[in-house]
Motif scaffolding. Structure first.
Motif, PDB file in Angstrom:
ATOM      1  N   PRO A 663       1.684   3.184   2.874  1.00  0.00           N
ATOM      2  CA  PRO A 663       2.055   3.613   2.607  1.00  0.00           C
ATOM      3  C   PRO A 663       3.358   3.671   1.305  1.00  0.00           C
ATOM      4  N   ARG A 664       4.665   4.195   1.014  1.00  0.00           N
ATOM      5  CA  ARG A 664       5.577   3.735   0.324  1.00  0.00           C
ATOM      6  C   ARG A 664       6.258   2.102   0.082  1.00  0.00           C
ATOM      7  N   GLU A 665       6.090   1.556   1.184  1.00  0.00           N
ATOM      8  CA  GLU A 665       5.646  -0.032   0.874  1.00  0.00           C
ATOM      9  C   GLU A 665       4.750  -0.476  -0.326  1.00  0.00           C
ATOM     10  N   VAL A 666       3.799  -0.271  -0.551  1.00  0.00           N
ATOM     11  CA  VAL A 666       2.190  -0.138  -1.140  1.00  0.00           C
ATOM     12  C   VAL A 666       3.211  -0.396  -2.763  1.00  0.00           C
ATOM     13  N   LYS A 667       2.656   1.317  -2.498  1.00  0.00           N
ATOM     14  CA  LYS A 667       3.157   2.156  -4.315  1.00  0.00           C
ATOM     15  C   LYS A 667       4.585   0.939  -4.955  1.00  0.00           C
ATOM     16  N   ARG A 668       5.233  -0.089  -4.006  1.00  0.00           N
ATOM     17  CA  ARG A 668       6.381  -0.353  -4.590  1.00  0.00           C
ATOM     18  C   ARG A 668       5.860  -1.347  -4.933  1.00  0.00           C
ATOM     19  N   HIS A 669       5.448  -2.010  -4.216  1.00  0.00           N
ATOM     20  CA  HIS A 669       4.244  -3.530  -4.304  1.00  0.00           C
ATOM     21  C   HIS A 669       3.550  -3.449  -5.853  1.00  0.00           C
ATOM     22  N   LEU A 670       3.145  -2.269  -6.028  1.00  0.00           N
ATOM     23  CA  LEU A 670       2.241  -2.346  -7.306  1.00  0.00           C
ATOM     24  C   LEU A 670       3.120  -1.667  -7.714  1.00  0.00           C
ATOM     25  N   LEU A 671       4.712  -1.307  -8.279  1.00  0.00           N
ATOM     26  CA  LEU A 671       5.421  -0.435  -9.049  1.00  0.00           C
ATOM     27  C   LEU A 671       5.509  -2.470  -9.594  1.00  0.00           C
ATOM     28  N   SER A 672       5.937  -2.761  -9.036  1.00  0.00           N
ATOM     29  CA  SER A 672       6.684  -4.136  -8.572  1.00  0.00           C
ATOM     30  C   SER A 672       5.202  -5.391  -9.891  1.00  0.00           C
TER      31      SER A 672
END
Length: 1017
Positions: A663-672
């Motif tokens: 989840p933490r990584e996916v949130k970063r991917h969405l932001l980027s």
């Protein structure tokens, strides 16, 4: 070929012994390549693509017409002409393929040329099924009835030349004349296209053997076979082979002390041997899972030349052993027995069996697909293999070895697809079962539904004939792909950032389904996607939807650190490799994400799932429940196939680690990816959940307090929904809005508090009582709703507002609008359409200039202070009355005092609704039988002339029988006699053939009955 190659030549020599015609040539070629093909120097096909029209054919020979769309399936060049360019002996096929410009760097060509023999032949290679070559055998447009019928042969002048009565044919048996004889006999081995055997059987034996034990998990036993009288003889085998005339004769009980397959059949002179009866006895086997026994002639699986399970003589040395027998599309007969966990034999059938899957065929335990076919005895399977489904009829099943996850976790795909239960995505159900093959323990498999047209029809209620199913790059699985190709072409030529263009596409794609499908695959990090394992479907006139299946490359199958992968960027890559994300596979998602509305829906749906279904603690509970069910069997399975059970447990822990860190990584991917500022915690605090709840995007929150992360710059949709007896007042916390529905753009950690209050008499008095959102084409009244005033006095609706999902589209009631006490008022979108069918109705007003969506809508009635007085959020499918979606009826509230926010309180009560009047018939009957209530039983019209109707509702599953008798007690019509599920039912019949007089309707539930008089004029 290597990048930068400009041109290649293919030269293939082949021998011809006899030839009828060239069937077709199929070429799969990059859209920016060109080719010319010759046989023996004669040009047979040419594609002169010059770069100006990439993806379309320009023909040198105009008599050969075809169209090849960009990114389309292989192109078929019909060559159904006399094969005058072929010659006996050696022939040479040459093809030159070249790039159309220096800018093209890739180059590929896959040719298929098929020729038809003049007669039956075993030479050559069968063309792959996906090429769709025609069957050159002549065929009828009818089938021979299994119940028996007479066949007639007429000459060209219509004169009868021969006839034959066909009856009593068993599966796999033919009827004909022995060579040189004139008496009809049965042949146990049909011989189409070849001379008939010299001998056959004159009679069919209907004897059946009684086994003293049905098999399954047993202790040692003495098995008796009975039920047969002389001159019948029982012959049997213990090695899984089919008994024949040389097999041992049963004369004494069979002692069984170890795992044994007993197959037996009855023999008698001049009689066809009876069908084989097969039972498997597993001595002292101890399993906590259901057991599947598979029985087949050993050679069907293990013969080097014939067996479908083995390497055979042509297998390559490297995994997955291409060329092996198990890569052939061979089907062999098999007997399937299913024993539930209590050890009882519940279901058995004869079927066809094929090896199933892709590269996982190379594993020692191979997946199997089982097919019900009339030739084996039955065309469908009728058993609840999956208790979570509301249907139990199947045409095929898959026994899956866990695919590429075999001997890893052995539960990856069922875990990931099972995680999406309740999401609305079409996915396979699963159930684990221990399997024995010819009495030998074969480990456990997961029983899966087979993803095909029957799978979709069962889940959706559509007729199979109305479905289009595609896979990969628009390849047709079932039906037709033209509408999808046209859709892609439109998207290719038009920007999705334009709202009008996007709306046109949204009319053809189920946006919620597509976004949810992308969310799941991206979160899983399914490496074998999107260029593989992709299927999508639609019904005629419906929208395209995507099917979730084969996810075993997900959740770090190959690398425990794959939780870091930016699968979102991967799924949006415009220049991915041929596998796993080629440009065609990411094209649709790339274009759709250009639209802000779609992007916001995608991001919010991802956030919803990350805050609920994808929470690590939820995943851990989910995978632990599956692992616990397999715990005892897993060690036996690994002992059978030689794996490391500790490794399996480690891999399950790696999946849990993936769930915790993903989840933490996916949130970063969405932001980027979308340039979003940040995400923040949003808390919904409901001080009294008994008064109402909150819908947040696609979530329904009924807790006192709930918190989840959402993205700044992507407004979330929030609706406060009061329970009956309450109304929404306003929001508190980080919003003071008075509207029940708000779009909230989170900029910091925020809290929203819905405030409800007790409803007064006015709040409770006016409600939406009937909805017509999709008329039938030949009874098009336009959209309309009916309001009901449950107060005894008249009520004024001056300045009230009716609105649907878009709050900017409103209808304001004119001043002076009122509803009489206990009265009704219809609000129509198009008065001309409505009054065409109801010209005399006075209590109708209008018009409103927006549509009620056939995809589901949220209808609101606001009072003059903009407070929500009533809200109905309906859907076009179950549990809402789905027949209201274009079949003619409206959706009607069963009783005006029921909660109209609940789907179970709505029903289909009339053919075309009851606008402007009570939904109930004046003489509606309510029967109270033991354990059940029969609601709204209505016989209408009464008296009747020709057409009669019967409607009723039941609250629980029950057995219903409704029969019509004349005055003499003779049965003249039977409406229904079967088990039914809870719901409302409407049956219509034409009884114009009945004479005038009194008739009696007997209505029965179980053993209880009620009788009503029905008069025909």
């Amino acid at each position: 070929v290597p990048s930068g190659t400009r041109s290649i030549f293919l030269r293939k020599e082949f021998e011809i012994t006899e030839i009828a015609e060239v069937e077709a040539m199929i070429l799969d070629i990059d859209y920016d390549d060109a080719f010319v093909a010759y046989i023996n120097g004669v040009e047979i096909a040419r594609d002169n693509i010059n770069g100006s029209l990439p993806g379309y054919d320009i023909w040198a020979n105009t008599d050969r017409e075809a169209t090849m769309h960009q990114n389309a399936p292989p192109t078929r060049f019909e060559l159904n002409t006399p094969a005058n360019f072929l010659q006996t002996g050696k022939n040479v096929l040459t093809i030159q393929v070249h790039n159309v410009s220096a800018a093209s760097s890739d180059l590929s060509l896959i040719p298929f040329l098929s020729a038809v023999f003049t007669g039956p032949s075993t030479a050559g290679i069968k063309p792959p099924d996906f090429l769709n070559f025609s069957n050159t055998l002549i065929h009828t447009n009818f089938k021979i009835s299994a119940s028996g019928e007479t066949l007639y042969l007429f000459d060209g002048g219509g004169q009868l030349q021969d006839s034959i009565l066909v009856e009593g044919l068993l599966p796999g048996v033919s009827l004909g004349y022995p060579l040189g004889e004139n008496d009809l006999v049965f042949f146990a081995s049909p011989s189409p296209g070849l001379p008939n055997p010299a001998n056959g059987y004159t009679e069919v034996n209907d004897a059946e053997i009684i086994f003293s034990d049905p098999g399954g998990q047993v202790n040692s036993l003495s098995l008796t076979l009975s039920g047969i009288a002389p001159p019948n003889v029982i012959r049997y085998t213990l090695d899984a082979s089919i008994p024949d005339e040389n097999s041992p004769t049963y004369v004494a009980p069979i002692n069984i002390n170890s795992n044994t397959v007993v197959r037996a059949r009855v023999f008698r002179d001049n009689y066809l041997p009876t069908p084989v009866q097969s039972h498997t006895y597993l001595v002292q086997a101890n399993h906590s899972l259901p057991i599947i026994s598979l029985v087949t002639e050993p050679d069907n699986f293990f013969d080097e030349d014939f067996g479908i399970y083995v390497l055979g003589n042509n297998a390559s040395d490297d995994f997955p052993y291409f060329g092996a027998n198990f890569w052939e599309d061979w089907e062999r007969p098999i007997h399937f027995s299913f024993y539930e966990r209590d050890g009882n034999l519940e279901y058995a059938f004869d079927a066809g069996c094929k090896i199933f899957g892709g590269w996982s065929r190379g594993q020692e335990q191979r997946s199997l697909s089982l097919f019900a076919r009339g030739g084996y005895g039955q065309k469908e399977l009728d058993y609840p293999f999956f208790p979570d489904l509301d249907y139990q009829t199947f045409q095929a099943l898959v026994l899956r070895n866990s695919g590429n996850d075999w001997m890893n976790t052995n539960l990856r795909d069922v875990t990931l697809t099972g995680l999406m239960k309740g999401s609305g995505l079409e996915k396979q159900s699963f159930r684990h079962a221990v399997t024995y093959l010819n009495g030998t323990y074969w480990g456990f498999y997961s029983i899966r539904e087979k993803v095909n047209e029957h799978f979709i029809a069962s889940k959706t209620g559509y007729d199979v004939e109305d479905l289009d199913i595609l896979e990969a790059n628009s390849l047709t699985v079932y039906g037709d792909n033209q509408e999808y190709l046209d859709l892609l072409n439109f998207i290719r030529q038009n920007s999705m950032s334009n709202t009008a263009n996007y709306n046109l596409v949204a009319e053809q794609i189920d946006i919620e389904n597509y976004a949810h499908y992308q969310v799941a695959q991206i979160y899983f990090n399914n490496w074998d996607w999107p260029g593989n394992n992709i299927k999508y479907w639609k019904a005629k006139g419906g929208k395209w939807r995507w099917i979730l299946y084969d996810t075993d490359f997900g959740f770090g199958l190959w690398d425990s650190n794959q939780y870091l992968d930016n699968t979102l960027s991967f799924a949006l890559n415009a220049n991915g490799p041929n596998w796993p994300n080629p440009p065609w596979a990411t094209f649709l998602f790339r274009r759709m994400i250009q639209n802000t509305s779609f992007r916001n829906d995608f991001v919010n749906r991802f956030a919803d799932e990350l805050n609920t279904r994808f929470l690590p603690e939820n995943f851990n509970v989910h995978i632990d429940s599956i692992s616990a069910n397999l715990a005892v069997e897993m060690s036996k399975h690994y002992n059978r196939w030689g794996g490391n059970l500790n490794y399996q447990k480690e891999q399950v822990q790696n999946m849990k680690r993936f769930a915790a860190l993903r989840p933490r990584e996916v949130k970063r991917h969405l932001l980027s990816q979308f340039g979003l500022p940040n995400y923040h915690a949003l808390t919904i605090q409901n001080n009294d959940p008994s008064e109402g709840y909150v819908d947040l995007n696609w979530l329904t929150l009924k807790e006192n307090k709930w918190t989840g992360d959402y993205f700044q710059g992507v407004p979330v949709k929030i609706v406060a929904v009061p329970y009956p007896g309450y109304v929404f007042s306003h929001w508190e916390g980080d919003s003071n809005a008075s509207a029940d529905s708000i779009a909230f753009n989170i900029k910091k950690a925020s809290t929203l508090i819905p405030v409800f209050r007790l409803a007064n008499s006015i709040d409770q008095g006016i409600l939406i009582n009937e909805i017509n959102y999709q008329s039938k084409s030949d009874f098009d009244t336009g959209d309309w709703i009916e309001l009901h005033n449950s107060n005894t006095s008249a009520f004024t609706l001056s300045d009230w507002v009716f609105t649907a999902s878009d709050p900017n589209q409103q209808y304001v009631f004119p001043k002076g609008t009122f509803i009489p006490g206990n009265g009704y008022l219809v609000l129509a979108a198009d008065l001309d359409k409505f009054q065409t069918f109801y010209p005399d109705m006075k209590n109708v007003i209008g018009e409103f200039d927006f549509d009620l969506s056939a995809q589901g809508d949220s209808l609101r009635l606001l009072d003059e202070t903009a407070r929500v007085n009533d809200l109905v959020a309906y859907l076009p499918n179950a549990p809402w009355p789905y027949l209201a979606n274009g079949s003619g009826p409206s959706m009607e509230l069963k009783m005006p005092n029921l909660n109209n926010s609940l789907p179970q309180n709505w029903a289909i009560l009339h053919d075309f609704g009851s606008p402007g009047r009570s939904n109930l018939y004046k003489d509606t009957i309510v029967l109270v039988f033991t354990g059940n209530t029969i609601e709204s039983l209505k016989l209408f019209p009464n008296p009747f002339t020709d057409q009669i109707n019967l409607t009723f509702g039941v609250q629980t599953s029950t057995s219903i029988k409704a029969s019509l008798y004349n005055a003499n007690g003779m049965l003249v019509h039977e409406f229904y006699d079967d088990q039914i599920a809870p719901g409302f039912y409407h049956w219509k019949s034409n009884l114009e053939h009945l004479s005038r007089g009194a008739y009696l309707l007997e209505f029965k539930e179980g053993e209880e009955q009620a009788v009503f008089k029905w008069i025909k004029l």
